[in-house]
Design a protein around this motif. Structure first.
Motif, PDB file in Angstrom:
ATOM      1  N   GLY A 119       0.808  -1.213   0.000  1.00 35.96           N
ATOM      2  CA  GLY A 119       0.000   0.000   0.000  1.00 35.96           C
ATOM      3  C   GLY A 119       0.841   1.263   0.000  1.00 35.96           C
ATOM      4  O   GLY A 119       0.581   2.201  -0.761  1.00 35.96           O
ATOM      5  N   GLY A 120       1.866   1.301   0.856  1.00 33.94           N
ATOM      6  CA  GLY A 120       2.751   2.455   0.886  1.00 33.94           C
ATOM      7  C   GLY A 120       3.479   2.642  -0.434  1.00 33.94           C
ATOM      8  O   GLY A 120       3.660   3.768  -0.924  1.00 33.94           O
ATOM      9  N   PHE A 121       3.901   1.529  -1.033  1.00 36.78           N
ATOM     10  CA  PHE A 121       4.609   1.583  -2.304  1.00 36.78           C
ATOM     11  C   PHE A 121       3.699   2.123  -3.411  1.00 36.78           C
ATOM     12  O   PHE A 121       4.098   3.008  -4.182  1.00 36.78           O
ATOM     13  CB  PHE A 121       5.116   0.187  -2.676  1.00 36.78           C
ATOM     14  N   LEU A 122       2.458   1.609  -3.497  1.00 36.55           N
ATOM     15  CA  LEU A 122       1.539   2.058  -4.535  1.00 36.55           C
ATOM     16  C   LEU A 122       1.209   3.539  -4.393  1.00 36.55           C
ATOM     17  O   LEU A 122       1.094   4.260  -5.398  1.00 36.55           O
ATOM     18  CB  LEU A 122       0.251   1.238  -4.483  1.00 36.55           C
ATOM     19  N   ALA A 123       1.056   4.005  -3.148  1.00 29.52           N
ATOM     20  CA  ALA A 123       0.738   5.410  -2.919  1.00 29.52           C
ATOM     21  C   ALA A 123       1.871   6.311  -3.400  1.00 29.52           C
ATOM     22  O   ALA A 123       1.649   7.281  -4.144  1.00 29.52           O
ATOM     23  CB  ALA A 123       0.460   5.649  -1.437  1.00 29.52           C
ATOM     24  N   ARG A 125       8.931   4.489   1.384  1.00 28.84           N
ATOM     25  CA  ARG A 125      10.364   4.756   1.177  1.00 28.84           C
ATOM     26  C   ARG A 125      10.903   3.950   0.000  1.00 28.84           C
ATOM     27  O   ARG A 125      11.753   4.438  -0.756  1.00 28.84           O
ATOM     28  CB  ARG A 125      11.130   4.409   2.449  1.00 28.84           C
ATOM     29  N   ARG A 126      10.440   2.726  -0.139  1.00 31.46           N
ATOM     30  CA  ARG A 126      10.944   1.846  -1.194  1.00 31.46           C
ATOM     31  C   ARG A 126      10.620   2.409  -2.571  1.00 31.46           C
ATOM     32  O   ARG A 126      11.445   2.369  -3.497  1.00 31.46           O
ATOM     33  CB  ARG A 126      10.341   0.453  -1.009  1.00 31.46           C
ATOM     34  N   ALA A 127       9.424   2.951  -2.730  1.00 36.29           N
ATOM     35  CA  ALA A 127       9.053   3.550  -4.011  1.00 36.29           C
ATOM     36  C   ALA A 127       9.886   4.791  -4.306  1.00 36.29           C
ATOM     37  O   ALA A 127      10.290   5.026  -5.457  1.00 36.29           O
ATOM     38  CB  ALA A 127       7.562   3.903  -4.009  1.00 36.29           C
ATOM     39  N   VAL A 128      10.150   5.580  -3.273  1.00 32.99           N
ATOM     40  CA  VAL A 128      10.984   6.772  -3.456  1.00 32.99           C
ATOM     41  C   VAL A 128      12.397   6.370  -3.876  1.00 32.99           C
ATOM     42  O   VAL A 128      12.987   6.953  -4.799  1.00 32.99           O
ATOM     43  CB  VAL A 128      11.001   7.616  -2.168  1.00 32.99           C
ATOM     44  N   ALA A 129      12.938   5.354  -3.215  1.00 33.55           N
ATOM     45  CA  ALA A 129      14.292   4.896  -3.534  1.00 33.55           C
ATOM     46  C   ALA A 129      14.370   4.331  -4.951  1.00 33.55           C
ATOM     47  O   ALA A 129      15.426   4.411  -5.602  1.00 33.55           O
ATOM     48  CB  ALA A 129      14.736   3.846  -2.528  1.00 33.55           C
ATOM     49  N   VAL A 144      13.596  12.294  -5.736  1.00 35.91           N
ATOM     50  CA  VAL A 144      12.376  12.535  -4.966  1.00 35.91           C
ATOM     51  C   VAL A 144      12.768  12.659  -3.498  1.00 35.91           C
ATOM     52  O   VAL A 144      13.583  11.875  -3.000  1.00 35.91           O
ATOM     53  CB  VAL A 144      11.352  11.389  -5.140  1.00 35.91           C
ATOM     54  N   THR A 145      12.169  13.609  -2.813  1.00 27.63           N
ATOM     55  CA  THR A 145      12.482  13.853  -1.404  1.00 27.63           C
ATOM     56  C   THR A 145      11.247  13.613  -0.539  1.00 27.63           C
ATOM     57  O   THR A 145      10.143  14.051  -0.886  1.00 27.63           O
ATOM     58  CB  THR A 145      12.942  15.308  -1.190  1.00 27.63           C
ATOM     59  N   ILE A 146      11.452  12.903   0.565  1.00 28.50           N
ATOM     60  CA  ILE A 146      10.400  12.820   1.591  1.00 28.50           C
ATOM     61  C   ILE A 146      10.670  13.960   2.562  1.00 28.50           C
ATOM     62  O   ILE A 146      11.580  13.896   3.402  1.00 28.50           O
ATOM     63  CB  ILE A 146      10.395  11.464   2.312  1.00 28.50           C
ATOM     64  N   ALA A 147       9.901  15.021   2.439  1.00 31.95           N
ATOM     65  CA  ALA A 147      10.156  16.225   3.225  1.00 31.95           C
ATOM     66  C   ALA A 147       9.724  16.087   4.671  1.00 31.95           C
ATOM     67  O   ALA A 147      10.223  16.803   5.548  1.00 31.95           O
ATOM     68  CB  ALA A 147       9.443  17.419   2.589  1.00 31.95           C
ATOM     69  N   ALA A 148       8.792  15.170   4.944  1.00 36.64           N
ATOM     70  CA  ALA A 148       8.301  14.987   6.319  1.00 36.64           C
ATOM     71  C   ALA A 148       7.833  13.558   6.508  1.00 36.64           C
ATOM     72  O   ALA A 148       7.132  13.015   5.654  1.00 36.64           O
ATOM     73  CB  ALA A 148       7.158  15.958   6.615  1.00 36.64           C
ATOM     74  N   GLU A 149       8.253  12.955   7.605  1.00 37.55           N
ATOM     75  CA  GLU A 149       7.738  11.667   8.057  1.00 37.55           C
ATOM     76  C   GLU A 149       7.204  11.879   9.461  1.00 37.55           C
ATOM     77  O   GLU A 149       7.970  12.034  10.405  1.00 37.55           O
ATOM     78  CB  GLU A 149       8.824  10.591   8.062  1.00 37.55           C
ATOM     79  N   ILE A 150       5.903  11.928   9.604  1.00 35.55           N
ATOM     80  CA  ILE A 150       5.268  12.247  10.886  1.00 35.55           C
ATOM     81  C   ILE A 150       4.438  11.048  11.315  1.00 35.55           C
ATOM     82  O   ILE A 150       3.505  10.646  10.607  1.00 35.55           O
ATOM     83  CB  ILE A 150       4.380  13.498  10.753  1.00 35.55           C
TER      84      ILE A 150
END
Length: 345
Positions: free
Chosen positions: A174-178, A210-214, A220-226
């Motif tokens: 789910g996280g990857f698809l998003a 994170r895996r999709a971003v990598a 691509v930057t993950i600007a916030a992980e909350i």
């Protein structure tokens, strides 16, 4: 003064009456009602006809004692007001009813002491098995309490130290698809608002994101992980943090329906337009997300399938047909609506 005698009390038919009416032993009729014997169709017809003619009503308490079971299962959930858990409860109730089981709903308000108390009910045989959903999967006390239980199925999250069957949605997928969808739509600066860091579902959703971003061919930057509770209040607080960033992420993934409700309330208050100023993807898709303006893109959990499989698994445990704990992971689905658009610049 009324001298008329009281009418005679009508005696309820007994199992013995049914047995005599169809010419069978009490033991045979009892085993038929308990579904522990196979009989010829003609014999079954005689029993059913006698039951109907006598209006026989089985004594459920005595029947449960004879089986050594309550014919009831429990569903432990953190918060029944959460749409996801309400949907799960409806799915479990439907499946339990089809299998002839009663269901006891066990809301815990996410308190470990209440979760442990419901495990005590299982030990005292008030229920035959438990379906267990928790937001306290990293609490060692809960893991210890689950040790030695034999008819508990963990639903949608694992519990550290527990050796029990699990049935869950594929949070990593789910996280990857998003994230992949946001990246494919041109977003390069993303925000992530997830659940408690100690839960396997939270770790999966963040890990897949994170895996999709990598894996992206473009930076691509993950600007916030909350991270925080699966709650609308957490979403509201996270929205404030995201909007305080400079520059603000062009897209956000909210890892539950409850979280996204909090995000949207603050975005609306601040005049931030979803799909125009910021894109949003949710996770769960059990609420009416298609009715929002704009309708929300979401990762859909297979809640109906989760509920049914959980009931099937706990039945296997109760009947002794599952010797070793198994873990099943069900696929999720990306539902594309209108809340994700290419970034404005």
């Amino acid at each position: 003064m009324n001298d008329k005698p009281d009418p005679p009390t009508r005696r309820h038919a007994t199992l013995k009456d049914v047995a005599e009416a169809c010419g069978l032993s009490v033991a045979t009729v009892s085993r038929y009602l308990n579904r522990s014997i196979k009989l010829p169709p003609a014999t079954i017809g005689r029993i059913d006809a006698a039951i109907a003619a006598l209006n026989y009503q089985p004594n459920q308490h005595a029947r449960s004692l004879s089986l050594g079971r309550s014919e009831t299962i429990g569903l432990v959930v953190p918060d029944i007001s959460n749409p996801y858990f309400a949907h799960l409860a409806a799915s479990v109730e439907q499946a339990a009813s089809e299998f002839g089981l009663g269901l006891v709903l066990c809301p815990t308000l996410s308190r470990t002491d209440r979760e442990i108390d419901y495990l005590g009910r299982l030990a005292r045989r008030h229920v035959d098995g438990l379906l267990f959903a928790t937001n306290n999967g990293d609490d060692p006390a809960l893991g210890r309490a689950l040790q030695g239980t034999s008819t508990v199925v963990l639903v949608d999250d694992d519990i550290i130290g527990a050796r029990a069957p699990t049935i869950m949605a594929d949070s990593d997928q789910g996280g990857f698809l998003a994230a992949r969808h946001l990246i494919e739509m041109g977003h390069r600066r993303l925000g992530y608002v997830g659940g408690p860091a100690g839960l396997s579902s939270s770790r999966g959703r963040l890990g897949g994101f994170r895996r999709a971003v990598a894996a992206s061919e473009r930076p691509v930057t993950i600007a916030a992980e909350i991270q925080g509770p699966y709650s609308s209040e957490h979403g509201r607080l996270a929205a404030g943090q995201i909007l305080a960033l400079d520059p603000v992420p062009s897209a956000v993934f909210a890892a539950s329906d409850e979280i996204v409700l909090g995000l949207l309330s603050v975005f609306k208050q601040r005049g931030v337009r979803v799909g125009t100023d910021i894109s949003v993807v949710a996770f769960d898709d059990v609420g009416p997300l298609q009715l929002f303006d704009p309708p929300l893109t979401a990762i859909r959990q297979p809640v109906e399938r989760l509920g049914r499989r959980a009931v099937e698994m706990v039945l296997d445990l109760i009947k002794g047909e599952m010797r070793e704990p198994v873990s099943e992971v069900l696929p999720v689905e990306l539902i594309i609506r209108e809340s994700v658009k290419p970034p404005r610049s």
